[in-house]
Design an enzyme around this catalytic site. Sequence first.
Site, short mmCIF file in Angstrom:
data_model
loop_
_atom_site.label_atom_id
_atom_site.label_comp_id
_atom_site.label_asym_id
_atom_site.label_seq_id
_atom_site.Cartn_x
_atom_site.Cartn_y
_atom_site.Cartn_z
N GLN A 37 0.91 -1.19 -0.03
CA GLN A 37 0.23 -0.38 -0.22
C GLN A 37 0.70 1.22 -0.12
O GLN A 37 0.63 2.17 -0.49
CB GLN A 37 -1.24 0.28 1.17
CG GLN A 37 -2.21 -1.01 0.82
CD GLN A 37 -2.40 -1.13 2.33
OE1 GLN A 37 -2.34 -1.90 3.51
NE2 GLN A 37 -4.47 -0.01 2.19
N HIS A 57 -2.85 -5.29 -12.66
CA HIS A 57 -2.71 -5.10 -14.24
C HIS A 57 -2.89 -5.62 -14.97
O HIS A 57 -3.78 -4.91 -15.75
CB HIS A 57 -0.59 -5.31 -14.29
CG HIS A 57 0.23 -5.07 -13.22
ND1 HIS A 57 0.96 -5.41 -12.76
CD2 HIS A 57 -0.10 -3.19 -13.14
CE1 HIS A 57 2.09 -4.23 -12.92
NE2 HIS A 57 1.75 -3.31 -12.13
N ASP A 70 2.24 -0.13 -8.20
CA ASP A 70 3.38 0.11 -9.13
C ASP A 70 3.83 1.40 -8.37
O ASP A 70 5.93 1.31 -7.81
CB ASP A 70 3.08 0.67 -10.86
CG ASP A 70 2.70 -0.09 -10.87
OD1 ASP A 70 1.24 -1.04 -10.37
OD2 ASP A 70 3.05 -0.57 -12.33
N ARG A 95 4.24 0.14 12.53
CA ARG A 95 3.82 -1.26 12.29
C ARG A 95 3.19 -1.27 10.93
O ARG A 95 3.26 -0.12 9.67
CB ARG A 95 2.69 -1.27 12.19
CG ARG A 95 2.20 -3.06 11.62
CD ARG A 95 0.47 -3.47 12.10
NE ARG A 95 0.27 -4.84 11.44
CZ ARG A 95 -0.72 -4.56 10.71
NH1 ARG A 95 -1.68 -4.44 11.31
NH2 ARG A 95 -0.66 -6.30 10.15
N HIS A 140 0.78 -9.53 4.35
CA HIS A 140 -0.62 -8.34 4.68
C HIS A 140 -0.69 -8.51 2.94
O HIS A 140 -0.68 -7.68 1.52
CB HIS A 140 0.71 -6.88 5.03
CG HIS A 140 -0.40 -6.25 5.11
ND1 HIS A 140 -1.06 -5.19 6.51
CD2 HIS A 140 -1.27 -5.38 4.29
CE1 HIS A 140 -1.69 -5.24 6.61
NE2 HIS A 140 -2.70 -4.72 5.66
N ASN A 185 -2.23 -10.84 8.29
CA ASN A 185 -2.96 -10.01 8.79
C ASN A 185 -4.14 -10.26 8.05
O ASN A 185 -3.92 -10.96 6.63
CB ASN A 185 -2.35 -8.92 7.40
CG ASN A 185 -3.11 -7.67 8.60
OD1 ASN A 185 -3.87 -7.28 9.05
ND2 ASN A 185 -4.10 -7.04 6.65
N GLU A 186 -4.94 -10.43 8.98
CA GLU A 186 -6.72 -10.33 7.98
C GLU A 186 -7.06 -11.61 7.35
O GLU A 186 -7.30 -11.70 6.43
CB GLU A 186 -6.55 -9.13 7.70
CG GLU A 186 -6.80 -7.67 8.51
CD GLU A 186 -7.53 -6.46 7.95
OE1 GLU A 186 -7.89 -6.91 6.43
OE2 GLU A 186 -7.36 -5.77 8.88
N ASN A 326 -7.56 -6.10 14.10
CA ASN A 326 -8.23 -4.45 13.22
C ASN A 326 -9.65 -4.76 13.62
O ASN A 326 -9.49 -5.42 13.79
CB ASN A 326 -7.68 -5.05 11.78
CG ASN A 326 -6.02 -5.41 11.70
OD1 ASN A 326 -5.15 -5.27 12.43
ND2 ASN A 326 -6.04 -4.89 10.45
N TYR A 328 -13.15 -1.79 12.33
CA TYR A 328 -13.44 -0.67 11.47
C TYR A 328 -14.81 -0.40 11.71
O TYR A 328 -15.33 0.08 10.99
CB TYR A 328 -13.12 -0.69 9.87
CG TYR A 328 -11.30 -0.80 9.32
CD1 TYR A 328 -11.30 0.29 9.33
CD2 TYR A 328 -10.25 -1.65 9.34
CE1 TYR A 328 -9.69 0.67 9.38
CE2 TYR A 328 -9.27 -1.65 9.55
CZ TYR A 328 -8.96 -0.22 9.11
OH TYR A 328 -7.21 -0.11 9.37
N GLU A 394 -4.99 -2.11 14.12
CA GLU A 394 -5.37 -1.16 12.77
C GLU A 394 -6.75 -0.57 13.33
O GLU A 394 -8.00 -0.97 14.21
CB GLU A 394 -5.82 -1.29 11.55
CG GLU A 394 -4.46 -2.08 10.74
CD GLU A 394 -4.71 -2.24 9.68
OE1 GLU A 394 -6.07 -2.04 9.00
OE2 GLU A 394 -4.19 -3.39 9.19
#
Length: 491
Positions: A37, A57, A70, A95, A140, A185-186, A326, A328, A394
Amino acid sequence: MKTFVAFLLTFALGSADINPRVFPDNFKFGVANAAPQIEGGWDEDGKGETIWDHLAHRHPEKIADGTGPDIASDSYHKYKEDVAMVKAMGLDHYRLSIAWSRILPTGYPDKVNQPGVQYYKNLFKELKAAGVEPMVTLYHWDLPQPLQKELGGWLNESVADLFAEYARICFGLFNDDVKLWITINEPKQVCQSGYGYGELAPAIASSGVDDYVCSRNILLAHAKAYHIYDDEFRETNKGRIAMVIDTIWYEPGSDSPADIEAAERAMQFNYGLYGHPVHIGNWPQVVIDRVAERSRLAGYPKSRLPEFSKREIDYIKGTYDYIALNHYATNMVNASDAPVKDTGYWNDIGILTWRQPQWTGGEGGWFTVVPWGLRSLLVWLKKTYGDIEILITENGYPDKTGVMEDDDRIAYFEGYLSACLDAIYEDGINLTYYTAWTIIDDWEWLGGYTWFMGMHSVNFTDPGRARAPRKSAGWFTDMVKKRCLVKNCVK
Ligand SMILES: *[C@@H]1O[C@H](CO)[C@@H](O)[C@H](O)[C@H]1NC(C)=O
Ligand SMILES: *[C@@H]1O[C@H](CO)[C@@H](O)[C@H](O)[C@H]1NC(C)=O
Ligand SMILES: *[C@@H]1O[C@H](CO)[C@@H](O)[C@H](O)[C@H]1NC(C)=O
Ligand SMILES: *[C@@H]1O[C@H](CO)[C@@H](O)[C@H](O)[C@H]1NC(C)=O
């Protein structure tokens, strides 16, 4: 019904009161991000292609703005600037994730890519000089593409062995640099979305069948890495390791027993699918029973949920040094059974979710601003798995405008941090870390560059990817310094 409404109102109004207490001395503040990210440099210095490079892509139409990772926030070149911002904010920890394909370009452990190793060595050196603790995720979401193409990715148990080899290499390489480790992660996003509803990479749609195969393999991958750490590195590393599990908080939609049961079932399918094998052993019973029953009714010769052997159950059980969470969103839940012929993870759960009309947030459907939901979730974790140290890895606020005067983000952090204080002081939760998502704007997966989550903006049209602080960066810095959320803090 009246009492129920009153109960909801108390919750809703209660969230407006900011807890005046000071955070405990051992409480740590940090920010999180992930290699795909922010790093960019997708094929630089020997890095291999990942399933996310491949998806972006080959299928730009799947990404909101058709972009890829990219260059992203160009942290591959600008990491020193990032660390300087973390230091300027007075944060305790940072992190980050290691890109598997930067260390092992094809995913296989035959050739270690030295420039990739050097990038992370440099980053850790920079963090050490800044007095910031690295919290490091090994996976991740960025599976090396050859492992997807040649082996079928997380549907093949041998990928769990390859992950374990990669983990061993990282533990060895960074033994002196990293003390706080995260395996994966997740897993729910990796499996239930990546191999279930077919949204996240590798975007395979096989919900209720292949996603459970992935869940099994990813739990084995995590456990193998945990045991390698335990057997070969713990003594010298003297650190800690766990898996990050994400979950929505599911609140019963009424006080009827069916809705209360439905909310607990939703928690077990979402968090328990990964938490139960790690903390208690095996899948949650409600998951075993429902998937078996619905498979039978739909004419499957056996359950769509793969089994663990007794040996595997024992091998996975206990593979945690802490709980890494995490979070949200909160959803209200009503019981609602889907027709048996409809296979699929959500149909297996058998719920209908909804939101209180007064809740804000929710653009794009994946987040809500409901601080009390976090508190309820923390209490549920303690009740379900025991009094274990919890690290929030998170929690953060996305917007679609990128506004610099981000008062909504400030209100979000204030509300959620207040819920943390409530959990610590009112509920006796052993909560020790809060990790905000995040310090700079990034590439938000299928959202591309259309979601803004940074306390600093990044100018993605500027080749230099200039960063600038939002109002929330100043607020968060002051909060960390003061270690409380109000003017007159209470010790
Ligand atoms: C799983 O990986 C092994 C290599 O370890 C390979 O021989 C096998 O064909 C793979 N299975 C599938 C279904 O791709
Ligand atoms: C959930 O259940 C409650 C209580 O039965 C009901 O009032 C409400 O309308 C239901 N919500 C939905 C979205 O079905
Ligand atoms: C929190 O957990 C850690 C690690 O198990 C332990 O050392 C510490 O004493 C616990 N703190 C509280 C307040 O229970
Ligand atoms: C972003 O960078 C571009 C190119 O350098 C520049 O023209 C533009 O003004 C910048 N935007 C902001 C908000 O600074």
